[in-house]
Design an enzyme around this catalytic site. Structure first.
Site, PDB file in Angstrom:
ATOM      1  N   SER A   5     -43.562  30.001 -64.078  1.00 51.12           N
ATOM      2  CA  SER A   5     -42.595  29.509 -65.081  1.00 51.12           C
ATOM      3  C   SER A   5     -43.369  29.363 -66.380  1.00 51.12           C
ATOM      4  O   SER A   5     -44.119  30.275 -66.758  1.00 51.12           O
ATOM      5  CB  SER A   5     -42.014  28.173 -64.575  1.00 51.12           C
ATOM      6  OG  SER A   5     -41.219  27.568 -65.572  1.00 51.12           O
ATOM      7  N   TYR A  14     -35.771  33.257 -74.220  1.00 47.16           N
ATOM      8  CA  TYR A  14     -36.867  33.222 -73.243  1.00 47.16           C
ATOM      9  C   TYR A  14     -36.949  31.888 -72.496  1.00 47.16           C
ATOM     10  O   TYR A  14     -37.037  31.848 -71.267  1.00 47.16           O
ATOM     11  CB  TYR A  14     -38.177  33.486 -74.001  1.00 47.16           C
ATOM     12  CG  TYR A  14     -39.447  33.269 -73.225  1.00 47.16           C
ATOM     13  CD1 TYR A  14     -40.213  32.108 -73.414  1.00 47.16           C
ATOM     14  CD2 TYR A  14     -39.903  34.211 -72.319  1.00 47.16           C
ATOM     15  CE1 TYR A  14     -41.393  31.904 -72.722  1.00 47.16           C
ATOM     16  CE2 TYR A  14     -41.084  34.019 -71.624  1.00 47.16           C
ATOM     17  CZ  TYR A  14     -41.823  32.863 -71.828  1.00 47.16           C
ATOM     18  OH  TYR A  14     -42.980  32.661 -71.131  1.00 47.16           O
ATOM     19  N   LYS A  31     -37.348  30.608 -68.247  1.00 46.30           N
ATOM     20  CA  LYS A  31     -38.465  29.890 -67.636  1.00 46.30           C
ATOM     21  C   LYS A  31     -37.996  28.579 -66.997  1.00 46.30           C
ATOM     22  O   LYS A  31     -38.490  28.162 -65.950  1.00 46.30           O
ATOM     23  CB  LYS A  31     -39.557  29.643 -68.677  1.00 46.30           C
ATOM     24  CG  LYS A  31     -40.260  30.939 -69.090  1.00 46.30           C
ATOM     25  CD  LYS A  31     -40.929  31.562 -67.881  1.00 46.30           C
ATOM     26  CE  LYS A  31     -41.456  32.947 -68.098  1.00 46.30           C
ATOM     27  NZ  LYS A  31     -42.170  33.465 -66.910  1.00 46.30           N
TER      28      LYS A  31
HETATM   29  C1  RM4 Z   1     -45.338  30.907 -72.975  1.00 46.26           C
HETATM   30  C2  RM4 Z   1     -45.366  29.871 -74.076  1.00 46.26           C
HETATM   31  C3  RM4 Z   1     -46.445  30.285 -75.044  1.00 46.26           C
HETATM   32  C4  RM4 Z   1     -46.176  31.678 -75.548  1.00 46.26           C
HETATM   33  C5  RM4 Z   1     -46.043  32.628 -74.376  1.00 46.26           C
HETATM   34  C6  RM4 Z   1     -45.681  34.009 -74.808  1.00 46.26           C
HETATM   35  O1  RM4 Z   1     -44.360  30.666 -72.051  1.00 46.26           O
HETATM   36  O2  RM4 Z   1     -44.136  29.834 -74.697  1.00 46.26           O
HETATM   37  O3  RM4 Z   1     -46.535  29.364 -76.101  1.00 46.26           O
HETATM   38  O4  RM4 Z   1     -47.237  32.080 -76.386  1.00 46.26           O
HETATM   39  O5  RM4 Z   1     -45.060  32.186 -73.501  1.00 46.26           O
END
Ligand code: RM4
Length: 310
Positions: A198, A212, A216
């Site tokens: 997650s 996004y 998650k």
């Molecule tokens: C993670 C989180 C991080 C991001 C990555 C791509 O879940 O959000 O901060 O840099 O994703």
């Protein structure tokens, strides 16, 4: 030789040729496991799998004798998870650990219009050009709402398809196999461990991640329900919540010095994470010896980022 904490365990991982997935796959291999690595099957991913064979030394062995194998396919296709599980069963006789890791995150504004940063840069340029505040305000309200693409329906759908739907399909396929093993006449030493990758983004928002973060949060919730559904078979389900770990997903985002410094400043351990930081927690949750009574848990791996208000 380092402790082999996953000796002869059969593990499968999705999205396993880059970033966090690659580090966990190679980490499991270094702990004595057999590892089936799923990837999309495009030329770049195929090449990345070849470099994993070289990096792990498995390329020196006959294909049939290797402890690592690739399984191509999009996790959003319900058949991919089944294919991955079948490969483990036919090649190594079963499945002990499943890591649902495949995920995408294209940073995008929620709405059209210029981002905060673009407006600031524009402001600065105009100030240097000696434009008055009145001019700049007049300018600000007149910016047409078409410059920056927002999250399109396609991007939203494809992000959900890979990150959440893909997790559901592949975890269901793995659970099906682990349940049948647990009910067989010769069950495996431990009934099985399912790990969902997650994110800290399941717990907090991101201005350019509105497509996004729900996925998650969805993976975390899926794992919690799986823990409830599969506990009676002895199968454990836990979530890992990476913080800001440097991978191909945020390379462009963290290339921005302002953003990188902001993130580093917010992290009590003072640095963004490396993919290797995920291996230990993933081995802990995979091992029935180490985490045999851990299920339904969520483990942040974020250098303290989540708790750091001030
Ligand atoms: C993670 C989180 C991080 C991001 C990555 C791509 O879940 O959000 O901060 O840099 O994703």
């Amino acid at each position: 030789m380092a402790a082999q904490l996953l000796q002869d365990k059969v593990c499968a991982i999705t999205g396993g040729v880059t970033g966090i997935g690659r580090a966990i796959a190679l980490g499991y291999l270094s702990h004595g496991a057999y590892v089936a690595v799923n990837h999309l099957g495009d030329p770049k991913s195929c090449e990345q799998f070849q470099t994993m064979l070289e990096e792990s030394g498995e390329s020196k062995k006959e294909e049939s004798g290797r402890r690592i194998v690739e399984v191509r396919g999009d996790v959003g296709d319900p058949e991919t998870g089944k294919k991955l599980v079948r490969e483990c069963v036919s090649r190594w006789g079963g499945l002990d650990v499943f890591v649902s890791n495949a995920g995408v995150c294209e940073f995008k504004e929620f709405l059209e219009g210029r981002s905060q940063r673009e407006r600031k840069d524009e402001e600065e340029r105009k100030r240097r050009k000696g434009e008055t505040m009145q001019d700049r305000i007049r300018e600000k309200i007149s910016i047409p709402l078409t410059t920056l693409p927002r999250i399109s329906p396609d991007l939203f759908t494809s992000t959900v398809q890979t990150n959440l739907t893909g997790a559901f399909y592949t975890i269901q396929a793995a659970a099906q196999q682990m349940v049948s093993q647990s009910q067989s006449s010769s069950p495996r030493p431990h009934a099985g461990s399912i790990i969902g990758i997650s994110s800290i983004s399941a717990l907090v928002g991101g201005a350019q991640q509105a497509h996004y973060t729900p996925t998650k949060a969805g993976v975390l919730s899926l794992i919690q329900s799986c823990a409830c559904a599969l506990g009676k078979y002895g199968i454990r389900c836990n979530a890992l919540l990476p913080g800001t770990i440097k991978t191909q997903l945020n390379e462009k985002d963290l290339d921005d010095e302002g953003k990188r410094k902001y993130m580093e400043g917010r992290i009590p351990l003072g640095r963004t994470g490396e993919t290797g930081d995920m291996v230990g927690p993933a081995v802990f949750l995979a091992s029935g010896e180490l985490s045999g009574y851990v299920t339904g848990a969520q483990l942040l791996v974020d250098g303290g980022l989540f708790v750091n208000l001030q």
